[in-house]
Design a protein around this motif. Structure first.
Motif, PDB file in Angstrom:
ATOM      1  N   SER A 158       0.825  -1.214   0.000  1.00 31.74           N
ATOM      2  CA  SER A 158       0.000   0.000   0.000  1.00 31.74           C
ATOM      3  C   SER A 158       0.854   1.257   0.000  1.00 31.74           C
ATOM      4  CB  SER A 158      -0.931  -0.006   1.215  1.00 31.74           C
ATOM      5  OG  SER A 158      -0.157   0.141   2.390  1.00 31.74           O
ATOM      6  N   LEU A 159       2.138   1.138   0.360  1.00 32.79           N
ATOM      7  CA  LEU A 159       3.003   2.316   0.421  1.00 32.79           C
ATOM      8  C   LEU A 159       3.723   2.568  -0.899  1.00 32.79           C
ATOM      9  CD1 LEU A 159       4.684   1.623   3.880  1.00 32.79           C
ATOM     10  CD2 LEU A 159       2.920   3.302   3.413  1.00 32.79           C
ATOM     11  N   LEU A 160       3.665   1.604  -1.795  1.00 37.18           N
ATOM     12  CA  LEU A 160       4.487   1.694  -3.008  1.00 37.18           C
ATOM     13  C   LEU A 160       3.742   2.356  -4.160  1.00 37.18           C
ATOM     14  CD1 LEU A 160       6.156  -1.826  -2.847  1.00 37.18           C
ATOM     15  CD2 LEU A 160       7.032   0.351  -1.990  1.00 37.18           C
ATOM     16  N   PHE A 161       4.521   3.015  -4.988  1.00 33.45           N
ATOM     17  CA  PHE A 161       3.950   3.686  -6.146  1.00 33.45           C
ATOM     18  C   PHE A 161       4.798   3.328  -7.369  1.00 33.45           C
ATOM     19  CE2 PHE A 161       4.158   7.319  -9.080  1.00 33.45           C
ATOM     20  CZ  PHE A 161       2.827   7.471  -9.393  1.00 33.45           C
ATOM     21  N   GLY A 162       4.149   2.817  -8.373  1.00 33.65           N
ATOM     22  CA  GLY A 162       4.832   2.602  -9.649  1.00 33.65           C
ATOM     23  C   GLY A 162       5.695   1.359  -9.712  1.00 33.65           C
ATOM     24  N   LEU A 163       5.682   0.542  -8.661  1.00 31.99           N
ATOM     25  CA  LEU A 163       6.392  -0.738  -8.753  1.00 31.99           C
ATOM     26  C   LEU A 163       5.744  -1.746  -7.826  1.00 31.99           C
ATOM     27  CD1 LEU A 163       9.948  -0.631  -7.142  1.00 31.99           C
ATOM     28  CD2 LEU A 163       8.135   0.874  -6.500  1.00 31.99           C
ATOM     29  N   SER A 164       5.925  -3.008  -8.191  1.00 33.18           N
ATOM     30  CA  SER A 164       5.259  -4.067  -7.443  1.00 33.18           C
ATOM     31  C   SER A 164       6.055  -4.393  -6.172  1.00 33.18           C
ATOM     32  CB  SER A 164       5.130  -5.288  -8.356  1.00 33.18           C
ATOM     33  OG  SER A 164       5.486  -6.445  -7.687  1.00 33.18           O
ATOM     34  N   ALA A 165       5.357  -4.961  -5.186  1.00 31.45           N
ATOM     35  CA  ALA A 165       6.034  -5.323  -3.935  1.00 31.45           C
ATOM     36  C   ALA A 165       6.995  -6.475  -4.157  1.00 31.45           C
ATOM     37  CB  ALA A 165       4.998  -5.706  -2.880  1.00 31.45           C
ATOM     38  N   THR A 166       6.862  -7.148  -5.291  1.00 31.90           N
ATOM     39  CA  THR A 166       7.787  -8.253  -5.586  1.00 31.90           C
ATOM     40  C   THR A 166       8.541  -7.928  -6.876  1.00 31.90           C
ATOM     41  OG1 THR A 166       5.925  -9.354  -6.644  1.00 31.90           O
ATOM     42  CG2 THR A 166       6.467 -10.049  -4.403  1.00 31.90           C
ATOM     43  N   ASP A 167       8.952  -6.677  -6.991  1.00 28.99           N
ATOM     44  CA  ASP A 167       9.649  -6.218  -8.195  1.00 28.99           C
ATOM     45  C   ASP A 167      10.904  -7.065  -8.454  1.00 28.99           C
ATOM     46  OD1 ASP A 167      10.124  -4.255 -10.296  1.00 28.99           O
ATOM     47  OD2 ASP A 167      11.822  -3.635  -9.055  1.00 28.99           O
ATOM     48  N   ILE A 168      10.891  -7.759  -9.564  1.00 30.24           N
ATOM     49  CA  ILE A 168      11.985  -8.713  -9.856  1.00 30.24           C
ATOM     50  C   ILE A 168      13.328  -7.987  -9.953  1.00 30.24           C
ATOM     51  CG2 ILE A 168      12.868 -10.372 -11.560  1.00 30.24           C
ATOM     52  CD1 ILE A 168      10.480 -11.433 -10.060  1.00 30.24           C
ATOM     53  N   ALA A 169      13.310  -6.798 -10.584  1.00 33.17           N
ATOM     54  CA  ALA A 169      14.577  -6.069 -10.771  1.00 33.17           C
ATOM     55  C   ALA A 169      15.197  -5.728  -9.417  1.00 33.17           C
ATOM     56  CB  ALA A 169      14.324  -4.815 -11.578  1.00 33.17           C
ATOM     57  N   THR A 170      14.366  -5.265  -8.477  1.00 27.95           N
ATOM     58  CA  THR A 170      14.879  -4.917  -7.151  1.00 27.95           C
ATOM     59  C   THR A 170      15.403  -6.161  -6.436  1.00 27.95           C
ATOM     60  OG1 THR A 170      13.215  -3.183  -7.032  1.00 27.95           O
ATOM     61  CG2 THR A 170      14.281  -3.783  -4.964  1.00 27.95           C
ATOM     62  N   PHE A 171      14.613  -7.230  -6.484  1.00 24.89           N
ATOM     63  CA  PHE A 171      15.034  -8.464  -5.819  1.00 24.89           C
ATOM     64  C   PHE A 171      16.372  -8.945  -6.395  1.00 24.89           C
ATOM     65  CE2 PHE A 171      11.717 -10.534  -3.059  1.00 24.89           C
ATOM     66  CZ  PHE A 171      10.899  -9.430  -2.968  1.00 24.89           C
ATOM     67  N   SER A 172      16.487  -8.872  -7.727  1.00 26.54           N
ATOM     68  CA  SER A 172      17.726  -9.373  -8.355  1.00 26.54           C
ATOM     69  C   SER A 172      18.897  -8.470  -8.015  1.00 26.54           C
ATOM     70  CB  SER A 172      17.568  -9.427  -9.879  1.00 26.54           C
ATOM     71  OG  SER A 172      16.377 -10.049 -10.218  1.00 26.54           O
ATOM     72  N   ALA A 173      18.695  -7.143  -8.155  1.00 25.76           N
ATOM     73  CA  ALA A 173      19.806  -6.208  -7.939  1.00 25.76           C
ATOM     74  C   ALA A 173      20.313  -6.291  -6.499  1.00 25.76           C
ATOM     75  CB  ALA A 173      19.358  -4.790  -8.274  1.00 25.76           C
ATOM     76  N   ILE A 174      19.381  -6.373  -5.550  1.00 29.27           N
ATOM     77  CA  ILE A 174      19.792  -6.411  -4.141  1.00 29.27           C
ATOM     78  C   ILE A 174      20.517  -7.725  -3.839  1.00 29.27           C
ATOM     79  CG2 ILE A 174      18.934  -6.426  -1.748  1.00 29.27           C
ATOM     80  CD1 ILE A 174      18.616  -3.678  -2.963  1.00 29.27           C
ATOM     81  N   SER A 175      20.030  -8.816  -4.436  1.00 33.91           N
ATOM     82  CA  SER A 175      20.700 -10.112  -4.216  1.00 33.91           C
ATOM     83  C   SER A 175      22.127 -10.040  -4.745  1.00 33.91           C
ATOM     84  CB  SER A 175      19.956 -11.239  -4.934  1.00 33.91           C
ATOM     85  OG  SER A 175      18.640 -11.290  -4.472  1.00 33.91           O
TER      86      SER A 175
END
Lengths: 817, 241
Positions: free
Chosen positions: A770-787
């Motif tokens: 509910s706090l996010l704007f313009g990206l999903s809570a399971t954004d693949i790019a974020t998950f991959s980049a952070i990993s």
């Protein structure tokens, strides 16, 4: 008791004996406990601490919603229906924010105030500190002109003297008798400084006035009634009203929220979500700190194994040793807690600056982030809990060894240290990495969301814009042409000022906190309006050159100019979203549209221009809402006017000159809310900024701590495996083999941690949706980049211990073993 | 009587497996020079079983470290199979250690997290040997020491004698030119110590070159040549009758 004292003394001696260990541990704990205390302090200030009203948690506000999401003020119609049909409330009242021109107390001044029902203040349970409140008789139509003033206004204009009571106050040219002074800090509704009675008999008002959405309804829940039950009941009443008054009420609903949530300006509950997300974040950070400290303790425990085994050999029971080790942990935790409190005290002013709330009421309470008794108790509990978390595992581990003799003799014939000790270290580091990854992904999502919100196309250029508000009093501007004349004269003079590029007037500055004006519209030749989708638009009455000054982009047609006068063809400029809703897929230029209000007929207006969408509405920042701009000269209104000036110099340098121009046109006209557009914008995304900055900081701290933890474990592992590494080198291992051995070991832990962390993050980030704007809570790019980032940091953390392992002299290493 | 040994040990004219000429080792500690070895001359021929004996601190282990390329001499020359090895780089020395030298340590030095088989296989992995070949070499070495049936056990599940047999198997696995044993019975009881010495004797009979450091006269007698060190010098080099 004596044994405890002995444990305490021995614990203190052990900590003093190893000052480096003690310092590092206390610093790590201070970071974790300090961050927790600071965030809890924010929660305490915003959600828990009592406010200067009676039993604040039983007070609720009814918000009127169009189409279930678009917030408006409440109509008298709703208040009367609740009063007559609801069983949820013990009392209720209505207030309406307004402002007054205060005259006769020095320079004319615009003060914020409210007209309130006598039972509004009674429902709040607030009584004046001096004098008395309105009586029910004084709140009747035709009642006497009486007023209550704020404590601050009393201090400022009456020097805090008791004889202010019964003195007169000139508001908008009318004299009011001062009845009382409200308590310090109290300013509801809005940031009121003056309160006058409403003096209206609601039931006798015309329906159009009863249906006007410009009030605040406050109520106190009856004992035993929950907010949810009240919400359900009021929704049902709103539905009845929709059927009873379809012309006025179709598409309108209500939502009951707590007064506290309303004061936070948090209709969607984002502040609460952000605060709880941050609390979870600092909780995670604390767990990482605990894991780091537990690692240190375990390593120290392995080093102290001989001493502990000797104690056991001399008859100490397992629990006796656990108690002694736990006492040391508690001492460390309490030291960490004290340092954490100091850190929190240092962080609190930063949190206050980043204050996540849009609400401006009760600032003395809601902006005062301070450490109070509740925060102290919290810090103590967290410290003790922390001591148990990081101390119990190493204590149980160290005290639970059964093979006493080999440990005492330290003659283990195998290299590489005890595998079980390393298993615990491995488990802890995997947990640390997993938690750090979760934190980083949460932080990454919130920061990206904030960045996307910041880069949302505003539809105008905010730089070098300054704005100021003027309320033109009806006593001097009774004719509309007088208001138009005032605006024309001010604009004409402002444009000649050096440093002014252009200037315009509007009834609402984009994204301001003030009441925003809307209109229901009707499209010529369009289908009959859908009862569940009332076409509504932001209603902006603007001067020529306003849109040019704002920097709006004309897509087609023309903007409003000086030839659009009262006697010429009524015209309108619409936004893209307006055109999309009114004439999907068609060219809007030349089409006609008009305002709709029950009981009134408005002329058709011809669309002459189409502009790019402008973010006008603070509460609908995340979507594009329809907007129309109508000429100030053609649409009569009594809204406040806002001067907006684009400058070629620092806009704040022109404030005095602009004030001077206005006072030359009307010496008695107060000017208020002087702000640059960038200042207004900075107040829009406060919750998101608070969440993003703090979660980002937590994530970076988590990453640093986890990498330090991994480095520590790897360095410790290398020291534990010195003999093994020496042996491998003796058997022919090349430096690259040693490098591969250590990095491989560390990366295996890192990758397991990342895998566990991905699962944790996958389930945790959904709570942030509910706090996010313009990206999903399971954004693949974020998950991959952070990993990947964590993998690289893990590699880096392993490299240095691996490099020192490569340099080990095999003879010395074997001798070490 | 003190005798110099160099002449005696090189009289057969064949190139020795190991030749040390005037090897010295000096340790610097807090600006104090300690001469651990002073002008050691020593040849070891293929198939010899040499024991290095002497009192504690005489330089036995330092000499073994230099022989095993774990340490470098401060002076003198060291040739292995006719090649000078004293001045080789660290990776080169590691390569030669891996291929030409098998170590047996007093404290066994098995890796606790690895199984018996993995411990024996370890030096072969550093040789880049294929898995199949490694398995065959390691199994053969374990069979030679009678520990093949314990291949899947962890060192902690074995007795001290068994652990040392595994350590011997690890030293043998890569078919090294020489086995260097540093007090191989030092951590064993007399029965297990005898068993390990018997094993080394059998290996010698089957052609292995062995150089063993020991301070125990009984075990030194198992060798067919004994070199006595005292204060970093060879004071006696005696061939068994």
């Amino acid at each position: 008791m004596q044994a405890l004292w002995q444990d305490l003394r021995y614990g203190a001696r052990m900590l003093l004996k190893q000052p480096g260990f003690t310092l590092i541990t206390v610093a790590a704990l201070a970071l974790g406990i300090g961050a927790n205390t600071a965030i809890f302090s924010a929660i305490n200030t915003l959600l828990l601490r009592p406010l200067p009203v009676e039993d604040v948690d039983r007070l609720v506000v009814s918000v009127t919603l169009r189409e279930g999401f678009d917030p408006f003020g409440s109509p008298f119609l709703e208040y009367a229906a609740y009063r007559d049909r609801s069983h949820s409330f013990a009392s209720s009242g209505v207030a309406r924010q307004r402002s007054f021109n205060l005259i006769g107390q020095g320079e004319p001044e615009r003060v914020r105030g409210a007209t309130v029902m006598a039972n509004y203040l009674a429902t709040l349970g607030v009584k004046p500190v001096l004098g008395r409140a309105f009586s029910a008789e004084e709140d009747q139509p035709g009642g006497p002109p009486v007023a209550l003033i704020s404590y601050a206004l009393w201090q400022k204009h009456f020097a805090g003297k008791a004889d202010a009571i019964d003195q007169s106050l000139n508001l908008d040219g009318r004299s009011y008798n001062i009845l009382g002074v409200m308590p310090p800090g109290f300013d509801l509704p809005g940031v009121a400084e003056v309160w006058i009675p409403l003096q209206v008999n609601i039931d006798n008002l015309p329906l159009t006035e009863r249906a006007a959405t410009n009030n605040e309804i406050l109520a106190r829940l009856r004992p035993g009634v929950s907010l949810k039950e009240a919400d359900t009941e009021l929704k049902a009443i709103a539905h009845q009203l929709e059927q009873e008054y379809p012309d006025f009420r179709r598409g309108w609903g209500v939502k009951v929220i707590s007064l506290r949530q309303n004061l936070l300006g948090d209709l969607e509950g984002r502040v609460r979500s952000a605060l709880f997300a941050l609390m979870a974040g600092v909780g995670f950070l604390l767990l990482i700190c605990c894991a780091n400290v537990a690692n240190l303790q375990l390593a120290r425990g392995i080093a102290r194994e001989r001493e502990l085994m000797l104690r056991r050999a001399l008859g100490a029971g397992r629990w006796r040793l656990v108690r002694q080790l736990l006492t040391e942990s508690m001492l460390l935790a309490l030291l960490g807690g004290m340092a954490g409190l100091l850190l929190a005290n240092w962080l609190l002013p930063i949190l206050a600056v980043l204050n996540p709330i849009r609400g401006i009421s009760l600032a003395a309470f809601l902006h005062n982030f301070a450490i109070d008794q509740r925060v102290l108790v919290f810090a103590l509990c967290v410290s003790l809990l922390t001591g148990v978390i990081f101390g119990l595992l190493p204590a149980l581990k160290s005290a639970g060894v059964h093979e006493l003799m080999p440990r005492i003799q330290q003659r283990d014939q195998r290299v590489g240290g005890a595998a079980s000790g390393r298993r615990w270290l491995k488990g802890l580091i995997v947990a640390e990495i997993a938690i750090a990854l979760t934190l980083l992904i949460c932080g990454g999502l919130m920061v990206q969301s904030f960045q996307r919100l910041q880069h949302v196309d505003l539809g105008f250029t905010p730089d070098n814009l300054i704005t100021m508000k003027m309320v033109l009093p009806a006593s001097r501007y009774s004719q509309y042409r007088q208001r138009v004349g005032f605006a024309d004269q001010v604009l004409e003079r402002v444009r000649t000022l050096p440093g002014v590029a252009s200037a315009g007037m509007t009834t609402n500055i984009p994204l301001e906190r003030e009441i925003a004006y809307d209109a229901i519209f009707n499209v010529e030749g369009g289908p009959p309006p859908n009862p569940n989708n009332v076409p509504i638009t932001s209603h902006r009455v603007v001067s020529p050159n306003y849109l040019e000054t704002l920097g709006a982009t004309l897509i087609k047609g023309r903007l409003i100019n000086k030839n659009d006068r009262a006697e010429t063809l009524p015209i309108v400029v619409v936004s893209q979203e307006f055109a999309r809703q009114a004439w999907p897929g068609e060219d809007p230029i030349g089409k006609r549209v008009r305002r709709v209000r029950a009981g009134q007929t408005f002329p058709w207006m011809t669309v002459v221009g189409l502009v790019k969408d402008v973010k006008e509405d603070l509460f609908n920042y995340r979507i594009n809402r329809p907007v129309w701009y109508v000429p100030y000269a053609q649409v009569e209104n009594d809204f406040p006017v806002n001067l907006i000036v684009r400058t070629s110099v620092d806009p704040t340098s022109l404030v005095a000159a602009l004030r001077d121009v206005i006072h030359r046109v009307d010496p008695d006209q107060p000017v208020s809310d002087i702000m640059t557009m960038n200042t207004i914008l900075s107040g829009v995304l406060v919750t998101e900024r608070f969440g993003a900055i703090l979660m980002g900081a937590l994530a970076i701290s988590g990453l640093l701590l986890a990498s330090i933890g991994l480095y520590g474990v790897m360095a410790y592992s290398v020291s534990q495996r010195t003999g093994e590494i020496g042996l491998r080198v003796a058997l022919g291992a090349q430096p690259k083999d040693v490098l591969g051995l250590i990095i491989g070991y560390g990366m295996k832990l890192t990758l397991v941690g990342v895998a566990v962390g991905l699962v944790m993050a996958w389930s945790t980030t959904r709570l942030l949706a509910s706090l996010l704007f313009g990206l999903s809570a399971t954004d693949i790019a974020t998950f991959s980049a952070i990993s990947l980032l964590l993998g690289l940091v893990g590699l880096f953390a392993c490299y240095f211990p691996a490099r020192s392992a490569m340099r080990l002299n095999p003879v010395e290493a074997l001798r070490y073993e | 009587m003190v005798t110099q040994s160099t002449e005696a040990s090189t009289t057969n004219g064949a190139t020795p497996l190991i030749r040390l000429c005037g090897v010295t080792k000096v340790f610097l500690t807090d600006e104090v020079e300690t001469h651990a070895l002073s002008g050691i001359h020593l040849d070891i021929r293929i198939g010899e079983y040499v024991s290095i004996a002497g009192p504690s601190g005489c330089g036995k282990t330092t000499l073994l470290s230099i022989l095993g390329l774990l340490d470098t001499p401060s002076g003198g020359s060291y040739s292995l199979k006719g090649n000078e090895v004293a001045t080789l780089s660290f990776p080169e020395r590691a390569r030669i250690r891996n291929r030409e030298i098998g170590f047996i340590f007093q404290s066994f030095n098995l890796i606790g997290d690895l199984t018996v088989f993995e411990n024996v296989e370890l030096p072969l992995t550093y040789r880049g040997m294929a898995a199949g070949e490694r398995k065959s070499f390691a199994t053969e070495a374990l069979e030679r020491v009678g520990m093949a049936h314990r291949a899947k056990h962890l060192p902690s599940q074995l007795s001290g004698g068994q652990q040392q047999r595994v350590a011997v198997a690890r030293a043998l696995a890569g078919n090294p030119a020489i086995l260097l044993a540093d007090e191989p019975t030092g951590n064993l009881d007399s029965r297990n110590g005898e068993a390990v010495m018997t094993l080394l004797g059998e290996l010698h009979k089957s052609g292995a070159t062995i150089c063993m450091v020991t301070h125990d006269e009984r075990f030194a007698q198992h060798a067919d040549r004994t070199v006595h060190l005292f204060d970093g010098r060879v004071v006696e080099d005696r061939v068994a009758a």
